[in-house]
Design a protein around this motif. Structure first.
Motif, PDB file in Angstrom:
ATOM      1  N   TYR A   1      48.137  26.134  37.583  1.00  0.00           N
ATOM      2  CA  TYR A   1      47.509  26.811  36.451  1.00  0.00           C
ATOM      3  C   TYR A   1      46.272  26.067  35.956  1.00  0.00           C
ATOM      4  O   TYR A   1      46.279  24.848  35.856  1.00  0.00           O
ATOM      5  CB  TYR A   1      48.508  26.989  35.313  1.00  0.00           C
ATOM      6  CG  TYR A   1      49.688  27.837  35.719  1.00  0.00           C
ATOM      7  CD1 TYR A   1      49.552  29.208  35.876  1.00  0.00           C
ATOM      8  CD2 TYR A   1      50.926  27.260  35.980  1.00  0.00           C
ATOM      9  CE1 TYR A   1      50.627  29.992  36.262  1.00  0.00           C
ATOM     10  CE2 TYR A   1      52.003  28.025  36.361  1.00  0.00           C
ATOM     11  CZ  TYR A   1      51.853  29.398  36.516  1.00  0.00           C
ATOM     12  OH  TYR A   1      52.910  30.165  36.900  1.00  0.00           O
TER      13      TYR A   1
ATOM     14  N   SER B   1      46.825  31.660  43.084  1.00  0.00           N
ATOM     15  CA  SER B   1      48.231  31.547  43.490  1.00  0.00           C
ATOM     16  C   SER B   1      48.397  31.828  44.979  1.00  0.00           C
ATOM     17  O   SER B   1      49.138  31.132  45.681  1.00  0.00           O
ATOM     18  CB  SER B   1      49.098  32.508  42.675  1.00  0.00           C
ATOM     19  OG  SER B   1      49.092  32.161  41.300  1.00  0.00           O
TER      20      SER B   1
ATOM     21  N   PRO C   1      51.281  40.805  35.598  1.00  0.00           N
ATOM     22  CA  PRO C   1      51.293  40.232  36.959  1.00  0.00           C
ATOM     23  C   PRO C   1      52.673  40.238  37.615  1.00  0.00           C
ATOM     24  O   PRO C   1      52.772  39.986  38.822  1.00  0.00           O
ATOM     25  CB  PRO C   1      50.787  38.796  36.726  1.00  0.00           C
ATOM     26  CG  PRO C   1      49.926  38.893  35.516  1.00  0.00           C
ATOM     27  CD  PRO C   1      50.625  39.898  34.642  1.00  0.00           C
TER      28      PRO C   1
ATOM     29  N   GLU D   1      43.606  39.480  35.772  1.00  0.00           N
ATOM     30  CA  GLU D   1      44.619  38.861  36.636  1.00  0.00           C
ATOM     31  C   GLU D   1      44.034  38.282  37.923  1.00  0.00           C
ATOM     32  O   GLU D   1      44.603  37.362  38.521  1.00  0.00           O
ATOM     33  CB  GLU D   1      45.690  39.889  37.028  1.00  0.00           C
ATOM     34  CG  GLU D   1      46.547  40.381  35.894  1.00  0.00           C
ATOM     35  CD  GLU D   1      47.529  41.448  36.363  1.00  0.00           C
ATOM     36  OE1 GLU D   1      47.816  41.511  37.582  1.00  0.00           O
ATOM     37  OE2 GLU D   1      48.002  42.227  35.527  1.00  0.00           O
TER      38      GLU D   1
ATOM     39  N   GLN E   1      43.658  34.306  38.777  1.00  0.00           N
ATOM     40  CA  GLN E   1      44.880  33.551  39.040  1.00  0.00           C
ATOM     41  C   GLN E   1      45.619  34.104  40.255  1.00  0.00           C
ATOM     42  O   GLN E   1      46.270  33.347  40.982  1.00  0.00           O
ATOM     43  CB  GLN E   1      45.798  33.557  37.815  1.00  0.00           C
ATOM     44  CG  GLN E   1      47.085  32.768  37.993  1.00  0.00           C
ATOM     45  CD  GLN E   1      46.837  31.277  38.233  1.00  0.00           C
ATOM     46  OE1 GLN E   1      46.064  30.645  37.518  1.00  0.00           O
ATOM     47  NE2 GLN E   1      47.507  30.714  39.231  1.00  0.00           N
ATOM     48  N   SER E   2      45.518  35.406  40.496  1.00  0.00           N
ATOM     49  CA  SER E   2      46.156  35.970  41.687  1.00  0.00           C
ATOM     50  C   SER E   2      45.609  35.308  42.939  1.00  0.00           C
ATOM     51  O   SER E   2      46.369  34.888  43.828  1.00  0.00           O
ATOM     52  CB  SER E   2      45.932  37.485  41.750  1.00  0.00           C
ATOM     53  OG  SER E   2      46.616  38.149  40.722  1.00  0.00           O
TER      54      SER E   2
ATOM     55  N   GLN F   1      51.652  34.444  35.465  1.00  0.00           N
ATOM     56  CA  GLN F   1      50.367  33.872  35.076  1.00  0.00           C
ATOM     57  C   GLN F   1      50.430  33.340  33.646  1.00  0.00           C
ATOM     58  O   GLN F   1      51.265  33.765  32.843  1.00  0.00           O
ATOM     59  CB  GLN F   1      49.259  34.913  35.220  1.00  0.00           C
ATOM     60  CG  GLN F   1      49.083  35.383  36.654  1.00  0.00           C
ATOM     61  CD  GLN F   1      47.824  36.188  36.882  1.00  0.00           C
ATOM     62  OE1 GLN F   1      46.963  36.306  36.015  1.00  0.00           O
ATOM     63  NE2 GLN F   1      47.701  36.769  38.079  1.00  0.00           N
TER      64      GLN F   1
ATOM     65  N   ARG G   1      49.881  32.932  29.938  1.00  0.00           N
ATOM     66  CA  ARG G   1      49.605  33.833  28.826  1.00  0.00           C
ATOM     67  C   ARG G   1      49.853  33.118  27.500  1.00  0.00           C
ATOM     68  O   ARG G   1      50.767  32.299  27.415  1.00  0.00           O
ATOM     69  CB  ARG G   1      50.480  35.099  28.914  1.00  0.00           C
ATOM     70  CG  ARG G   1      50.168  35.975  30.131  1.00  0.00           C
ATOM     71  CD  ARG G   1      48.775  36.609  30.005  1.00  0.00           C
ATOM     72  NE  ARG G   1      48.450  37.483  31.135  1.00  0.00           N
ATOM     73  CZ  ARG G   1      47.761  37.103  32.207  1.00  0.00           C
ATOM     74  NH1 ARG G   1      47.341  35.843  32.302  1.00  0.00           N
ATOM     75  NH2 ARG G   1      47.499  37.950  33.178  1.00  0.00           N
TER      76      ARG G   1
ATOM     77  N   ASP H   1      45.855  34.774  27.703  1.00  0.00           N
ATOM     78  CA  ASP H   1      44.651  34.428  28.443  1.00  0.00           C
ATOM     79  C   ASP H   1      43.589  34.026  27.415  1.00  0.00           C
ATOM     80  O   ASP H   1      42.885  34.862  26.858  1.00  0.00           O
ATOM     81  CB  ASP H   1      44.189  35.620  29.274  1.00  0.00           C
ATOM     82  CG  ASP H   1      43.014  35.280  30.178  1.00  0.00           C
ATOM     83  OD1 ASP H   1      42.209  34.408  29.809  1.00  0.00           O
ATOM     84  OD2 ASP H   1      42.908  35.887  31.259  1.00  0.00           O
TER      85      ASP H   1
END
Length: 447
Positions: free
Chosen positions: A444, A149, A106, A142, A145-146, A66, A68, A70
């Motif tokens: 992203y 993705s 992550p 997280e 974005q988890s 992810q 970083r 954030d």
């Protein structure tokens, strides 16, 4: 019954891999706080594991790191100005908040989501629920974005459903697949899903740990089971032993692992060992399967040795022969009690006929072993074809990712380096270059 294989989606270690000691209750993470890390070595160790397992014929893929730091999290707590200003202000006011924003956690994709295969779900699709990880600040951000993705990889709505995380409240503390296992006769047949929880939000009388937090709630596990449309007859909820949580077993996958009809577990894993095994046997009978428990006694491997070596944070994999291999970290060979146990584990008539060990020391020092690094996804042949192919591990992808890591990753990262704007630029450049390698443009979203 459909033909299916279990894919292991390992986390690709991000360029900000560092030892900030943010995970209270994780003994290894706390023990190495503020020491220097080696992001390049961490990523290469993870890639070597993926490549080796793929070469052995196991279905292997990856989940990308992810972005970083954030920035959204840092700005939401009052740090303003340019990016450089935000970093400087955060480092001066609260280095721990900056470390949370930079965490590469992550990489441990066992916490990315809970997954139910199509053979278990009510609508015949593979279901994912992104974990909210709300027990720890460095992980609670997280989930967005988890889910993003997972939706990019499992984009075909005819085969896959990706649910957003549960509400981020204590009642629904959800740590994903680290507290979830599946048992059955095969990956393509209907199976039994085992959810292990550490506490009950709405029952003050329920046993709970006294020293370290219990991260998974019963209420969260029940909610995920409902979202996935699981059959109650084939769903088991079991309480983790609160005493072992207080000894550093922050997730169930630190003390138990299941695959097929095998449950490899420590004597002290569950609050009610006999009741848990009985419930599993009863549920497995509904799918004409029988439980094969592999119990490790406390007098053979004490809990502290299991935690130190991550014996149970191993991968239990079914080989093409039908036998099972146990993927362990090197630390298992270095712990006297665990090494003795493993010497006697593999032999004639054993459920496990091979040990495969890897050097994952960079991850291990931060509290994550082989099982932490992977998310298990059972897919039929059609589902495997329907997912995005750019994340499936091949020799070509391995070579491209090694070159990418060697180009963008530092070989040493100190806590003070998190305040350096150049590190943020390096992380952004790395992930900008990664997206086309994986064939995932627009993966992203900084804002």
């Amino acid at each position: 019954m459909s033909t299916a294989r279990e894919f292991n989606f390992d986390g690709l270690v991000g360029p900000s891999h560092n030892y900030a000691g943010l995970s209270f209750g994780n003994v290894a993470s706390f023990s190495n706080v503020k020491s220097a890390s080696n992001p390049r070595q961490a990523a290469l160790q993870g890639l070597a594991k993926m490549r080796a397992l793929a070469a052995r014929g196991f279905a292997q893929a990856l989940l990308p790191p992810q972005m970083r730091p954030d920035w959204r999290m840092l700005r939401s707590v009052g740090f303003s100005g340019s990016d450089a200003d935000v970093l400087a202000k955060a480092f001066a006011a609260s280095p721990v908040l900056l470390a949370c924003a930079y965490s590469a956690s992550p990489m441990w994709t066992a916490n990315a989501a809970t997954v139910s295969p199509s053979a278990d779900s009510g609508d015949g699709r593979v279901h994912f629920t992104a974990a909210n990880l709300n027990n720890k600040l460095h992980r609670a951000h997280e989930q967005r974005q988890s889910a993003r993705s997972l939706r990019a990889i499992f984009h075909d709505a005819a085969h896959f459903t990706v649910h957003d995380a549960l509400p981020s409240t204590p009642a629904f503390g959800d740590e994903g697949a680290a507290n979830h296992s599946r048992l059955g006769s095969s990956h393509g047949a209907a199976g039994v899903e085992l959810f292990v929880y550490g506490r009950v939000e709405f029952d003050a009388a329920a046993a709970a740990p006294k020293r370290y937090p219990a991260r998974q709630t019963l209420e969260a596990s029940q909610a995920v089971a409902r979202l996935h449309g699981l059959d109650p007859r084939r769903t088991v909820f079991a309480a983790q032993n609160p005493d072992v949580i207080d000894q550093g077993v922050f997730h169930n996958d630190v003390i138990a692992v299941a695959n097929g009809d095998v449950l490899f577990y420590h004597q002290q894993a569950f609050a009610d060992e006999a009741g848990t095994l009985a419930a599993l046997r009863q549920s497995l009978a509904t799918v004409e399967a029988q439980l094969r428990p592999v119990r490790v006694d406390s007098n053979v491997v004490p809990v502290q040795d299991a935690v130190a070596s991550y014996l149970f944070n191993s991968q239990l994999l079914t080989k093409s022969t039908g036998a099972m291999a146990l993927v362990i970290p090197h630390e298992c060979r270095e712990n006297a009690a665990v090494a003795r146990y493993l010497d006697g584990l593999v032999g004639d008539g054993s459920v496990i006929d091979e040990l495969i060990d890897f050097d994952l020391r960079q991850s291990m020092r931060n509290g994550g072993g082989p099982a932490c690094l992977r998310l298990r996804v059972a897919l039929t042949d059609g589902e495997a074809r329907a997912m995005h192919q750019g994340v499936v591990m091949t020799e070509d992808l391995y070579a491209r990712l090694v070159a990418w890591v060697e180009t963008y990753y530092r070989d040493r990262l100190e806590p003070a380096d998190l305040a350096d704007p150049q590190l943020a630029r390096e992380c952004a450049s790395a992930l900008e270059a990664l997206a086309p390698i994986l064939g995932l443009p627009g993966l992203y979203d900084r804002d």
